[in-house]
Design an enzyme around this catalytic site. Structure first.
Site, PDB file in Angstrom:
ATOM      1  CG  HIS A   1      -1.619   1.198   1.505  1.00  0.00           C
ATOM      2  ND1 HIS A   1      -1.360   2.188   2.432  1.00  0.00           N
ATOM      3  CD2 HIS A   1      -2.569   1.697   0.635  1.00  0.00           C
ATOM      4  CE1 HIS A   1      -2.037   3.058   2.392  1.00  0.00           C
ATOM      5  NE2 HIS A   1      -2.830   3.153   1.268  1.00  0.00           N
TER       6      HIS A   1
ATOM      7  CG  ASP B   1      -3.265   5.009  -1.466  1.00  0.00           C
ATOM      8  OD1 ASP B   1      -4.253   5.033  -0.562  1.00  0.00           O
ATOM      9  OD2 ASP B   1      -2.227   5.240  -0.908  1.00  0.00           O
TER      10      ASP B   1
ATOM     11  CE1 TYR C   1      11.325  13.432 -17.045  1.00  0.00           C
ATOM     12  CE2 TYR C   1      13.872  13.153 -16.787  1.00  0.00           C
ATOM     13  CZ  TYR C   1      12.714  13.132 -17.586  1.00  0.00           C
ATOM     14  OH  TYR C   1      12.722  12.926 -19.019  1.00  0.00           O
TER      15      TYR C   1
END
Length: 146
Positions: free
Chosen positions: A22, A64, A112
């Site tokens: 998770h 999530d 990035y």
């Protein structure tokens, strides 16, 4: 091959999706992305386009819902408000597979940095520029049919 598992999901990718916990994030990146340089773990998906692979992953990976933002995409020339057609396709897949989650555009440096911290990078053969997305793994609640 397995019943109910999209055949595009190979053994290494399936094992990785299962092993992630998770809050772990997985980045799917285009063929131009410097995946080897940025990856903690790298899965090669050469020859596979990003959109069908994203669709397959979202069929098996919970997103999530403990956080307000769990889906992130790259931006055109690093400017978050800009979007290319591939971003609209990503949004359509996300809306269909995980309704209620916004696809958040990140500027170049922020994107990035987040990819470099991802659990895994999947390097696709997607030829379109800026075709990069990050998914944050959620949980499967007790009693939910799997």
């Amino acid at each position: 091959m397995l019943i109910g598992i999209p055949p595009m999901l190979g053994p290494e990718l399936l094992a990785t999706l299962r092993a992630m916990g998770h809050g772990d994030e997985i980045a799917l990146v285009d063929g131009n992305y410097p995946a080897l340089e940025h990856a903690r773990r790298l899965i090669r998906a050469d020859g596979l386009p990003l959109i069908p692979l994203l669709d397959a992953i979202l069929q098996v990976l919970p997103v999530d819902d403990f956080v307000t933002e769990a889906l992130f995409r790259a931006s055109v020339k690093g400017e978050a408000p800009l979007a290319d057609p591939v971003h609209l396709e990503m949004e359509a897949v996300c809306t269909r597979r995980v309704p209620g989650f916004a696809l958040v555009a990140l500027d170049g440096d922020t994107f990035y940095a987040r990819v470099k911290n991802a659990h895994t990078i999947v390097a696709t053969g997607e030829p379109r520029l800026y075709a990069n997305i990050i998914i944050r793994k959620g949980v499967i609640y007790p009693g939910k049919e799997i």
